[in-house]
Motif scaffolding. Sequence first.
Motif, short mmCIF file in Angstrom:
data_model
loop_
_atom_site.label_atom_id
_atom_site.label_comp_id
_atom_site.label_asym_id
_atom_site.label_seq_id
_atom_site.Cartn_x
_atom_site.Cartn_y
_atom_site.Cartn_z
N UNK A 42 0.82 -1.21 0.00
CA UNK A 42 0.00 0.00 0.00
C UNK A 42 0.85 1.25 0.00
N UNK A 43 2.12 1.12 0.38
CA UNK A 43 3.00 2.28 0.49
C UNK A 43 4.37 1.91 -0.05
N UNK A 44 4.91 2.76 -0.89
CA UNK A 44 6.21 2.50 -1.49
C UNK A 44 7.11 3.70 -1.28
N UNK A 45 8.24 3.50 -0.62
CA UNK A 45 9.24 4.54 -0.45
C UNK A 45 10.27 4.37 -1.58
N UNK A 46 10.43 5.40 -2.37
CA UNK A 46 11.34 5.31 -3.52
C UNK A 46 12.12 6.59 -3.67
N UNK A 47 13.27 6.47 -4.27
CA UNK A 47 14.09 7.65 -4.55
C UNK A 47 13.76 8.20 -5.93
N UNK A 48 14.42 9.26 -6.32
CA UNK A 48 14.16 9.92 -7.59
C UNK A 48 14.42 9.00 -8.78
N UNK A 49 15.38 8.09 -8.64
CA UNK A 49 15.71 7.19 -9.73
C UNK A 49 14.50 6.36 -10.13
N UNK A 50 13.81 5.82 -9.15
CA UNK A 50 12.63 4.99 -9.43
C UNK A 50 11.47 5.86 -9.91
N UNK A 51 11.27 7.00 -9.26
CA UNK A 51 10.13 7.86 -9.58
C UNK A 51 10.22 8.42 -11.00
N UNK B 45 -10.07 8.90 -10.59
CA UNK B 45 -10.52 10.05 -11.38
C UNK B 45 -9.55 11.20 -11.27
N UNK B 46 -8.86 11.30 -10.13
CA UNK B 46 -7.86 12.36 -9.92
C UNK B 46 -6.66 11.76 -9.21
N UNK B 47 -5.54 12.46 -9.33
CA UNK B 47 -4.33 12.09 -8.61
C UNK B 47 -3.99 13.15 -7.59
N UNK B 48 -3.44 12.74 -6.48
CA UNK B 48 -3.13 13.68 -5.39
C UNK B 48 -1.62 13.78 -5.22
N UNK C 134 1.14 10.77 -4.67
CA UNK C 134 2.59 10.96 -4.66
C UNK C 134 2.93 11.96 -3.57
N UNK C 135 3.86 11.60 -2.69
CA UNK C 135 4.27 12.48 -1.58
C UNK C 135 5.73 12.84 -1.76
N UNK C 136 6.01 14.15 -1.75
CA UNK C 136 7.39 14.64 -1.82
C UNK C 136 7.88 14.90 -0.40
N UNK D 33 7.52 17.40 -12.77
CA UNK D 33 6.43 16.88 -13.60
C UNK D 33 6.57 15.38 -13.77
N UNK D 34 7.80 14.89 -13.96
CA UNK D 34 8.02 13.45 -14.13
C UNK D 34 7.57 12.67 -12.90
N UNK D 35 7.89 13.19 -11.71
CA UNK D 35 7.55 12.45 -10.48
C UNK D 35 6.10 12.67 -10.07
N UNK D 36 5.63 13.91 -10.13
CA UNK D 36 4.24 14.19 -9.75
C UNK D 36 3.26 13.60 -10.74
N UNK D 37 3.70 13.39 -11.97
CA UNK D 37 2.82 12.82 -12.99
C UNK D 37 2.44 11.38 -12.74
N UNK D 38 3.10 10.70 -11.76
CA UNK D 38 2.73 9.32 -11.41
C UNK D 38 1.40 9.28 -10.68
N UNK D 39 0.97 10.40 -10.13
CA UNK D 39 -0.26 10.43 -9.33
C UNK D 39 -1.48 10.24 -10.22
#
Length: 472
Positions: A27-36, A81-84, A46-48, A68-74
């Motif tokens: 349910x929760x994935x901690x990832x660095x910028x490389x994965x995102x 219907x929406x991404x947060x 998506x949480x920064x 945009x690349x990372x936030x666009x995963x939401x």
Amino acid sequence: MSVLISSLEVKDIRFPTSLEGHGSDAMLLFATETFAMGVNMPARTVVFDTIRKHDGKSPRNLLPGEYIQMAGRAGRRGLDTTGLVIILCKGDVPEISDLQAMMQGKPTHLESRFRLTYTMILNLLTVAVIRVEDVMKRSFAEFHTRKDSHQQEVELKTLSKQVESIKKVSCYLCQEDLQEYYNTCKTLNELRYALQWTSITHSQIKALSIGRVVVVNTEKHVHALGVVLSLYAANRHSKFKTLVICDKQSQDRNSQSNEVPARKLKVKMVLKTNLYQPEGICWHDVVELVASDVYEITSKTLDVNAEKILSDWNTRQIPRFRDKAVSQYTSVVVQELLRLTEDNPEGLPALNPVKDLKIQDMDFVEKFIKMQSLQEKVTDYKCLMCQALNQHFAEHDYNMELKEKVKVLYYQLSEESLLLLPEYHQRIQVLEKLNFIDNKMSLQLKGRVGCEISHHELILTELIFEFFCRKS
């Protein structure tokens, strides 16, 4: 809960596929910028942790493209219907300006890293199927020039059919020298524009000062006298307001007409024409002109109150003041322009930029002499005696425009338009001179050795051959 560190290997790319199904326990994935940034794995939220990062040199905010690349995963397609997107504020709340620059700023401009190297050229010459030109076409460096190639091919086919259907002019007079007359008109227009622009924008002279009388040649005002009222900044796109005399009835018809304007000629006809004289009541028009709209800068100047004239004109453009009487300042200038037209029907003496403006630039003087020579020659063509010259010239202008478009499209689709082609030809010349290849683009012994060397291939190959030559 899953944790993924920044060391992302090829086998780890399969990891997100197990998280996309509905039955996933993660349910929760901690990832660095490389994965995102490197893996397409949508998420509901998506949480920064922070919007700051260290780029190897110093800390900075995330760039718009990175955000945009990372936030666009939401937002998962078909599921949400929406991404947060959430930004944690551990300390101070980020400034609005920083957030706006990160979210709405221009993305980083991508530049191609594709480079032609001697090793690449030598290796491609050993492969008969792939050419160096084909590799250049597929590079990102050529993306912007080649992205519309399919559309250009369709357009080229359409225009080519139109060019093939072009029929010669049936007039025996125009068949003889219309093409030559057209080329002369084109050259004259180009020379006149270049000289007018230089005269207008020259740093040490003011050829178009307020009060200068000019001959205006536009679609609306043909060979009519005008006087300069204001001048904008001196550059290639500079404009200046000019009061031009016209016929009152034709001016009223033009303001009320809803007719579709005729096609504008790419090349204006050059004819020995008298100055325009109003047939009815002499009226005036204030228009914005560019250098190409000025047919001739005369040596005559008038004493005008440009500020009062422009104020009077602007007032009368308001509907409720449209019937207001013309001011005395405007009326005097209009009557003076009409008097000059009647007294000099064949035209006023033109301003000589070499003698009057003292322009001594060699290139300018050569262009001016060439223009004078063409102006004397332009009246000797037999096609000028044709009664339907205007129609035939317009048809020929349209046909030449079609041919020019076809020529441009052929060039854009050909290998000649490749940005790296000049560099490629230069490298081929070097390889031929050093005997790595022959004049038929076949590899020689040096070329085969150079194929096996990845860096400084020319220098190392020359050193190897020099060493063995001395040893033998």
